[in-house]
Motif scaffolding. Structure first.
Motif, PDB file in Angstrom:
ATOM      1  N   ALA A   1      16.571  16.519 -15.126  1.00  0.00           N
ATOM      2  CA  ALA A   1      15.579  17.601 -15.233  1.00  0.00           C
ATOM      3  C   ALA A   1      14.867  17.795 -13.896  1.00  0.00           C
ATOM      4  CB  ALA A   1      14.571  17.276 -16.326  1.00  0.00           C
ATOM      5  N   THR A   2      14.524  16.708 -13.247  1.00  0.00           N
ATOM      6  CA  THR A   2      13.885  16.796 -11.928  1.00  0.00           C
ATOM      7  C   THR A   2      14.828  17.436 -10.925  1.00  0.00           C
ATOM      8  OG1 THR A   2      12.560  14.815 -12.381  1.00  0.00           O
ATOM      9  CG2 THR A   2      12.832  15.452 -10.074  1.00  0.00           C
ATOM     10  N   LEU A   3      16.081  17.029 -10.953  1.00  0.00           N
ATOM     11  CA  LEU A   3      17.079  17.584 -10.040  1.00  0.00           C
ATOM     12  C   LEU A   3      17.229  19.087 -10.242  1.00  0.00           C
ATOM     13  CD1 LEU A   3      19.220  16.905  -7.886  1.00  0.00           C
ATOM     14  CD2 LEU A   3      20.840  16.523  -9.754  1.00  0.00           C
ATOM     15  N   ALA A   4      17.279  19.527 -11.486  1.00  0.00           N
ATOM     16  CA  ALA A   4      17.422  20.960 -11.774  1.00  0.00           C
ATOM     17  C   ALA A   4      16.232  21.750 -11.238  1.00  0.00           C
ATOM     18  CB  ALA A   4      17.572  21.174 -13.280  1.00  0.00           C
ATOM     19  N   THR A   5      15.038  21.186 -11.346  1.00  0.00           N
ATOM     20  CA  THR A   5      13.847  21.866 -10.830  1.00  0.00           C
ATOM     21  C   THR A   5      13.911  21.993  -9.317  1.00  0.00           C
ATOM     22  OG1 THR A   5      12.518  21.035 -12.673  1.00  0.00           O
ATOM     23  CG2 THR A   5      11.331  21.814 -10.739  1.00  0.00           C
ATOM     24  N   LEU A   6      14.326  20.930  -8.645  1.00  0.00           N
ATOM     25  CA  LEU A   6      14.442  20.973  -7.184  1.00  0.00           C
ATOM     26  C   LEU A   6      15.538  21.951  -6.752  1.00  0.00           C
ATOM     27  CD1 LEU A   6      14.065  17.172  -6.355  1.00  0.00           C
ATOM     28  CD2 LEU A   6      12.346  18.968  -6.095  1.00  0.00           C
ATOM     29  N   GLU A   7      16.604  22.021  -7.524  1.00  0.00           N
ATOM     30  CA  GLU A   7      17.665  22.991  -7.214  1.00  0.00           C
ATOM     31  C   GLU A   7      17.132  24.418  -7.251  1.00  0.00           C
ATOM     32  OE1 GLU A   7      22.029  21.605  -8.568  1.00  0.00           O
ATOM     33  OE2 GLU A   7      20.553  21.586 -10.197  1.00  0.00           O
ATOM     34  N   SER A   8      16.173  24.663  -8.117  1.00  0.00           N
ATOM     35  CA  SER A   8      15.579  26.007  -8.215  1.00  0.00           C
ATOM     36  C   SER A   8      14.505  26.226  -7.164  1.00  0.00           C
ATOM     37  CB  SER A   8      15.005  26.217  -9.615  1.00  0.00           C
ATOM     38  OG  SER A   8      13.864  25.392  -9.828  1.00  0.00           O
ATOM     39  N   GLN A   9      14.395  25.243  -6.234  1.00  0.00           N
ATOM     40  CA  GLN A   9      13.452  25.314  -5.121  1.00  0.00           C
ATOM     41  C   GLN A   9      12.003  25.245  -5.573  1.00  0.00           C
ATOM     42  OE1 GLN A   9      14.681  25.380  -1.708  1.00  0.00           O
ATOM     43  NE2 GLN A   9      16.422  24.743  -2.972  1.00  0.00           N
ATOM     44  N   GLN A  10      11.782  24.463  -6.630  1.00  0.00           N
ATOM     45  CA  GLN A  10      10.440  24.215  -7.124  1.00  0.00           C
ATOM     46  C   GLN A  10      10.146  22.722  -7.035  1.00  0.00           C
ATOM     47  OE1 GLN A  10       8.287  26.683  -8.164  1.00  0.00           O
ATOM     48  NE2 GLN A  10       9.881  28.107  -7.505  1.00  0.00           N
ATOM     49  N   ALA A  11       8.972  22.369  -6.542  1.00  0.00           N
ATOM     50  CA  ALA A  11       8.591  20.964  -6.434  1.00  0.00           C
ATOM     51  C   ALA A  11       8.235  20.397  -7.806  1.00  0.00           C
ATOM     52  CB  ALA A  11       7.411  20.809  -5.485  1.00  0.00           C
ATOM     53  N   VAL A  12       8.365  19.087  -7.930  1.00  0.00           N
ATOM     54  CA  VAL A  12       8.023  18.387  -9.166  1.00  0.00           C
ATOM     55  C   VAL A  12       6.811  17.504  -8.878  1.00  0.00           C
ATOM     56  CG1 VAL A  12       8.815  16.750 -10.916  1.00  0.00           C
ATOM     57  CG2 VAL A  12      10.424  18.406  -9.933  1.00  0.00           C
ATOM     58  N   GLN A  13       5.743  17.727  -9.602  1.00  0.00           N
ATOM     59  CA  GLN A  13       4.504  17.000  -9.327  1.00  0.00           C
ATOM     60  C   GLN A  13       4.489  15.620  -9.971  1.00  0.00           C
ATOM     61  OE1 GLN A  13       2.410  18.211  -7.130  1.00  0.00           O
ATOM     62  NE2 GLN A  13       3.678  20.050  -6.946  1.00  0.00           N
ATOM     63  N   ASP A  14       4.897  15.541 -11.227  1.00  0.00           N
ATOM     64  CA  ASP A  14       4.820  14.277 -11.971  1.00  0.00           C
ATOM     65  C   ASP A  14       6.204  13.650 -12.063  1.00  0.00           C
ATOM     66  OD1 ASP A  14       2.055  14.557 -12.487  1.00  0.00           O
ATOM     67  OD2 ASP A  14       2.525  15.971 -14.105  1.00  0.00           O
ATOM     68  N   VAL A  15       6.486  12.759 -11.127  1.00  0.00           N
ATOM     69  CA  VAL A  15       7.775  12.074 -11.096  1.00  0.00           C
ATOM     70  C   VAL A  15       7.633  10.738 -11.811  1.00  0.00           C
ATOM     71  CG1 VAL A  15       9.569  11.111  -9.608  1.00  0.00           C
ATOM     72  CG2 VAL A  15       8.327  13.168  -8.892  1.00  0.00           C
ATOM     73  N   PRO A  16       8.495  10.444 -12.799  1.00  0.00           N
ATOM     74  CA  PRO A  16       8.428   9.144 -13.494  1.00  0.00           C
ATOM     75  C   PRO A  16       8.529   7.988 -12.508  1.00  0.00           C
ATOM     76  CG  PRO A  16       9.914  10.654 -14.632  1.00  0.00           C
ATOM     77  CD  PRO A  16       9.554  11.320 -13.343  1.00  0.00           C
ATOM     78  N   ASP A  17       7.843   6.901 -12.828  1.00  0.00           N
ATOM     79  CA  ASP A  17       7.821   5.744 -11.932  1.00  0.00           C
ATOM     80  C   ASP A  17       9.219   5.269 -11.571  1.00  0.00           C
ATOM     81  OD1 ASP A  17       5.093   5.814 -11.978  1.00  0.00           O
ATOM     82  OD2 ASP A  17       4.856   4.200 -13.443  1.00  0.00           O
ATOM     83  N   ALA A  18      10.139   5.315 -12.516  1.00  0.00           N
ATOM     84  CA  ALA A  18      11.502   4.830 -12.284  1.00  0.00           C
ATOM     85  C   ALA A  18      12.268   5.694 -11.297  1.00  0.00           C
ATOM     86  CB  ALA A  18      12.262   4.750 -13.605  1.00  0.00           C
ATOM     87  N   LEU A  19      11.759   6.898 -11.018  1.00  0.00           N
ATOM     88  CA  LEU A  19      12.475   7.836 -10.152  1.00  0.00           C
ATOM     89  C   LEU A  19      11.747   8.116  -8.839  1.00  0.00           C
ATOM     90  CD1 LEU A  19      13.521  10.413 -12.900  1.00  0.00           C
ATOM     91  CD2 LEU A  19      14.947   8.640 -11.875  1.00  0.00           C
ATOM     92  N   VAL A  20      10.644   7.415  -8.597  1.00  0.00           N
ATOM     93  CA  VAL A  20       9.832   7.703  -7.412  1.00  0.00           C
ATOM     94  C   VAL A  20      10.625   7.480  -6.124  1.00  0.00           C
ATOM     95  CG1 VAL A  20       7.871   6.887  -6.056  1.00  0.00           C
ATOM     96  CG2 VAL A  20       7.589   7.369  -8.482  1.00  0.00           C
ATOM     97  N   LEU A  21      11.431   6.445  -6.074  1.00  0.00           N
ATOM     98  CA  LEU A  21      12.198   6.181  -4.857  1.00  0.00           C
ATOM     99  C   LEU A  21      13.137   7.341  -4.538  1.00  0.00           C
ATOM    100  CD1 LEU A  21      12.861   4.176  -2.594  1.00  0.00           C
ATOM    101  CD2 LEU A  21      14.635   3.213  -4.085  1.00  0.00           C
ATOM    102  N   LEU A  22      13.748   7.907  -5.566  1.00  0.00           N
ATOM    103  CA  LEU A  22      14.723   8.984  -5.370  1.00  0.00           C
ATOM    104  C   LEU A  22      14.071  10.344  -5.180  1.00  0.00           C
ATOM    105  CD1 LEU A  22      17.774   9.655  -5.375  1.00  0.00           C
ATOM    106  CD2 LEU A  22      17.610   9.927  -7.858  1.00  0.00           C
TER     107      LEU A  22
END
Length: 289
Positions: free
Chosen positions: A172-193
């Motif tokens: 879901a985060t990847l799809a948002t970034l693909e649409s050129q929109q930033a993601v504000q709330d990134v789950p802790d498990a995905l912060v590194l990526l």
């Protein structure tokens, strides 16, 4: 061979690299070697990997032995390419393309150099293709270059390696970034990526379809791909070839993404250098004709 250090001042600091000229005094073709993703230095080494690879250095040496000059370099902010005040959140993929264009011009200014070809490995292959026109390159060599957008490769890796409870939010985060929109709330498990500071760079990278970029190039193209590469596979090379049917496609049996043949990096870089040098010789013969 004659090796010397190169420093190129920039508005933000300096780019630094190593120029390697083949033996002799006569004119020679040249290649700008562009390394893959992450904080990779001029020799192909990355602190995130468990041991040095030196695959780019070995490729340079193998090319020099075949009469091809090379310039390999530290990325901006890596090694001796000093970038005071570098902030991850301001870095964009286009900045790496700008650096390649500037260094290609520096290489072309060498007295013995005839024409410059851009040779990119992995992520560097896309940088080479994007820089080729402005750099007035003789040609482009894609070594283990992706045939799909970076986001498509990341999706494949997420689906194949992350557990479902993490893969869902990651996709879901990847799809948002693909649409050129930033993601504000990134789950802790995905912060590194997907940490907020790296998102602008990822979005700038995701804009480019490597196959479409190659299709628009006027320069000749050589595609080199190993059959043991688990990060970028032969199908990626075939996608690039479909976009540029006039390109030469060389599949190296048993070579992996690190340019190793069954653990032997010197063997892999020798195989790649032989293909690149032979192709450059044909280009020079064609120009002379």
């Amino acid at each position: 061979m004659v090796e010397s250090q190169v420093e190129l001042p920039t508005p933000w600091g300096r780019l630094a690299g190593t120029l390697l000229l083949p033996a002799g005094d006569g004119p020679c073709p040249a290649a700008l070697l562009i390394a893959g993703s992450g904080p990779t230095d001029r020799d192909g080494n990355n602190p995130l990997l468990p041991a040095p690879l030196d695959n780019i250095r070995r490729l340079a040496e193998a090319l020099a032995a075949r009469g091809v000059a090379t310039l390999r370099y530290d990325k901006r902010g890596v090694g001796a390419s000093v970038y005071p005040g570098l902030s991850e959140e301001v870095l964009r993929f286009e900045h790496l393309v700008d650096d390649a264009v500037a260094l290609a011009a520096r290489l072309a200014s060498e007295q013995r150099v005839t024409r410059v070809t851009l040779v990119g490995h992995s992520e560097g292959a896309l940088i080479a293709a994007l820089a080729a026109e402005d750099a007035q390159a003789q040609g482009v060599v894609s070594i283990a270059g992706a045939g799909r957008r970076a986001s498509a490769l990341m999706r494949k890796q997420i689906e194949g390696h992350l557990p479902a409870d993490i893969a869902g939010p990651a996709l879901a985060t990847l799809a948002t970034l693909e649409s050129q929109q930033a993601v504000q709330d990134v789950p802790d498990a995905l912060v590194l990526l997907f940490r907020p500071t790296v998102q602008p760079y990822l979005m700038s990278w995701f804009r480019y379809d490597p196959a479409a970029v190659l299709a628009e190039l006027s320069q000749p193209v050589l595609l080199v791909q190993g059959t043991a590469d688990v990060q970028v596979d032969v199908e990626d090379a075939r996608q690039l070839h479909a976009a540029r049917p006039d390109a030469r496609l060389k599949v190296v049996e048993g070579m992996d993404h690190l340019l190793s043949l069954q653990g032997d990096i010197p063997g892999g870089t020798e195989a790649v250098a032989a293909e690149v040098a032979a192709w450059l010789q044909e280009l020079d013969v064609g120009v002379a004709a």
